[in-house]
Design a protein around this motif. Structure first.
Motif, short mmCIF file in Angstrom:
data_model
loop_
_atom_site.label_atom_id
_atom_site.label_comp_id
_atom_site.label_asym_id
_atom_site.label_seq_id
_atom_site.Cartn_x
_atom_site.Cartn_y
_atom_site.Cartn_z
N THR A 1 77.85 -3.29 45.34
CA THR A 1 77.72 -2.50 46.65
C THR A 1 77.77 -3.59 47.77
N VAL A 2 78.81 -3.31 48.77
CA VAL A 2 78.83 -4.07 50.01
C VAL A 2 78.06 -3.15 51.23
N THR A 3 77.37 -3.94 51.94
CA THR A 3 76.76 -3.21 52.87
C THR A 3 76.73 -4.29 54.32
N ASP A 4 76.28 -3.73 55.32
CA ASP A 4 76.32 -4.63 56.62
C ASP A 4 77.30 -5.40 56.94
N LEU A 5 78.44 -5.05 56.72
CA LEU A 5 79.77 -5.67 57.17
C LEU A 5 80.01 -5.77 58.67
N LYS A 6 79.89 -7.12 58.99
CA LYS A 6 79.60 -7.35 60.82
C LYS A 6 80.72 -8.45 60.69
N VAL A 7 81.21 -8.53 62.20
CA VAL A 7 82.23 -9.45 62.73
C VAL A 7 81.47 -10.02 64.06
N ALA A 8 81.19 -11.19 63.95
CA ALA A 8 80.51 -11.92 65.28
C ALA A 8 81.41 -12.86 65.68
N GLY A 9 81.27 -12.89 67.03
CA GLY A 9 82.23 -14.14 67.73
C GLY A 9 82.77 -13.42 69.17
N SER A 10 82.93 -14.20 69.80
CA SER A 10 83.62 -13.94 70.96
C SER A 10 84.99 -14.58 71.48
N ALA A 11 85.76 -14.04 72.30
CA ALA A 11 86.99 -14.31 72.84
C ALA A 11 86.82 -15.67 73.44
N PRO A 12 87.91 -16.69 73.10
CA PRO A 12 87.87 -17.87 73.56
C PRO A 12 88.09 -17.85 75.31
N PHE A 13 87.71 -18.92 75.90
CA PHE A 13 87.90 -18.80 77.55
C PHE A 13 88.28 -20.07 77.90
N PRO B 1 85.83 -1.07 32.62
CA PRO B 1 86.92 -1.25 33.72
C PRO B 1 86.33 -2.07 34.73
N PRO B 2 87.49 -2.93 35.63
CA PRO B 2 86.83 -3.69 36.61
C PRO B 2 85.93 -2.82 37.91
N VAL B 3 85.02 -3.54 38.27
CA VAL B 3 84.00 -2.86 39.12
C VAL B 3 84.46 -3.50 40.64
N THR B 4 84.66 -2.55 41.56
CA THR B 4 84.80 -2.83 42.87
C THR B 4 84.06 -1.90 43.72
N SER B 5 83.71 -2.50 45.11
CA SER B 5 83.11 -2.06 46.12
C SER B 5 84.03 -2.53 47.49
N THR B 6 83.99 -1.55 48.33
CA THR B 6 84.84 -1.85 49.52
C THR B 6 84.13 -1.41 51.00
N ALA B 7 84.11 -2.10 51.83
CA ALA B 7 83.51 -1.75 53.02
C ALA B 7 84.42 -2.16 54.12
N ALA B 8 84.44 -1.36 55.31
CA ALA B 8 85.41 -1.75 56.54
C ALA B 8 84.88 -1.51 57.54
N VAL B 9 85.22 -2.25 58.68
CA VAL B 9 84.59 -2.11 60.08
C VAL B 9 85.88 -2.27 61.17
N SER B 10 85.69 -1.59 62.36
CA SER B 10 86.56 -1.76 63.28
C SER B 10 86.52 -3.04 63.91
N VAL B 11 87.49 -3.70 64.40
CA VAL B 11 87.61 -5.02 65.13
C VAL B 11 88.21 -4.75 66.54
N THR B 12 87.72 -4.99 67.58
CA THR B 12 88.02 -4.89 68.99
C THR B 12 87.78 -6.11 69.44
N LEU B 13 88.81 -6.97 69.86
CA LEU B 13 88.59 -8.07 70.73
C LEU B 13 89.33 -8.13 72.07
N ILE B 14 88.51 -8.22 72.91
CA ILE B 14 88.88 -8.20 74.41
C ILE B 14 88.37 -9.39 75.13
N PRO B 15 89.27 -9.84 75.91
CA PRO B 15 88.77 -11.42 76.40
C PRO B 15 88.18 -10.90 77.86
N TRP B 16 87.03 -10.40 78.01
CA TRP B 16 86.75 -9.84 78.98
C TRP B 16 86.46 -11.04 80.07
#
Length: 358
Positions: free
Chosen positions: A208-220, A302-317
């Motif tokens: 089971t895959v949970t709490d998928l997150k992307v952290a980071g800010s656009a370069p400046f 059979p193979p065991v698989t779990s998938t998680a997805a998250v939207s990625v919105t990167l804007i150089p505010w």
């Protein structure tokens, strides 16, 4: 420590490496219950290269097998049965050593997810509590080896599946003392042979895959400097069998593929979780897309698989704000310059007033 082999549905296919760790025990004395036993020793050759050079433990060889043929215990049984084996303790030093022999529960370490064993004195609730030794302490003379008989009593209510731990040998002597604040910590060396016990019953694989997150800010400023992000998630073994999965991290956006990477995860014990973390090098400053994490154990059938997805919105505010400030400043300068240097507005011409004749 060698790389873990995958432990699958058949107990005969299970494989793993010998685990060695250092135990930190407060103080310099530990009570061991009953007296020390002296077992019948046999001459011990020079230590193999894989040992710590002074002493080692490993499963006792089976009749007719060469010494060192087994590096781990692989056992299988039904609930309510008792399995019997032996732990070979080898002393390669020039003096006798007294060891405390005990069973320990296995777990995935929080920091990196690697396999670890509970320290001596920790309440054992798993397979470590099933281990019984013929005597709790043993003295092994110099340059000799001896075998400590052990038994694994599987409880009648034991859950089916894989149970992982170890049979540990701990030198009763304090190897060194460290001062940590106001407390003295005695260092005692512990060496363990991994113990794999498969309890008969329904076998269920699960991830089971949970709490998928992307952290980071656009370069400046954007598109001038590079910036790295981090992808994190929690991967849990939700079945009752050991899993050795691979993680496939991939993301796509309006400009195509953003990241595509596959990594091998540590072996995850049933009911345990590990923290997944990957650095996203050179994260794009502007992108809109979706990131997927697929965790699969392809060795299962059979193979065991779990998938998680998250939207990625990167804007150089920050970069956009800077551009907006610059544009407004330029407009303000142009307006000020035009007002200061442009032609003066023409004054309206006044017509002479006419007086009506009487």
């Amino acid at each position: 420590m060698g790389e873990n082999n995958v432990v699958r549905r058949s107990a005969r296919a299970r494989a793993a490496a010998v685990f060695m760790t250092a135990a930190l025990l407060f103080g310099v004395s530990v009570g061991f219950g009953s007296g020390t036993a002296m077992a019948d020793p046999t001459p011990s050759p020079k230590p193999p290269p894989s040992t710590n050079g002074s002493w080692w433990v490993q499963p006792a060889p089976k009749p007719g097998a060469a010494a060192g043929a087994r590096q781990y215990f692989i056992l299988e049984g039904r609930p309510g049965t008792t399995l019997r084996d032996g732990l070979a303790v080898s002393n390669y030093t020039d003096h006798p050593i007294t060891y405390y022999v005990y069973g320990a529960d296995g777990y995935n370490a929080p920091r990196d997810g690697q396999f670890a064993l509970r320290d001596h004195g920790y309440p054992m609730t798993g397979v470590g509590a099933w281990v019984r030794t013929a005597f709790p302490t043993i003295t092994v003379p110099a340059h000799t080896s001896t075998v400590v008989p052990i038994s694994i009593a599987i409880p009648p209510d034991a859950s089916p599946g894989d149970h992982v731990g170890g049979v540990s040998g701990m030198d009763t002597a304090v190897e060194s003392v460290q001062q940590q604040g106001n407390v003295q910590v005695g260092i005692k060396r512990v060496v363990a042979a991994r113990l794999y016990v498969h309890v008969d019953g329904p076998a269920v694989g699960g991830l089971t895959v949970t709490d998928l997150k992307v952290a980071g800010s656009a370069p400046f400023p954007a598109y001038v400097s590079d910036s790295d992000g981090t992808v994190t998630a929690t991967v849990t073994n939700s079945g009752n069998l050991l899993e050795s999965p691979k993680a496939h991290l991939h993301a796509t956006g309006i400009f195509g593929t953003l990241i595509d990477r596959t990594v091998q995860l540590p072996q995850i014990l049933p009911g345990q979780s590990i923290d997944f973390s990957q650095v996203w090098k050179n994260m794009p400053p502007f992108e809109i897309g979706t990131l997927h994490l697929d965790v699969t154990d392809g060795t299962a059938a059979p193979p065991v698989t779990s998938t998680a997805a998250v939207s990625v919105t990167l804007i150089p505010w920050l970069s956009l704000l800077l551009v907006a400030v610059v544009v407004l400043a330029v407009l303000a300068v142009l307006v000020f310059w035009r007002r200061r240097n442009g032609p003066l507005p023409a004054r309206p011409r006044r017509e002479p007033s006419k007086v009506a004749a009487p």
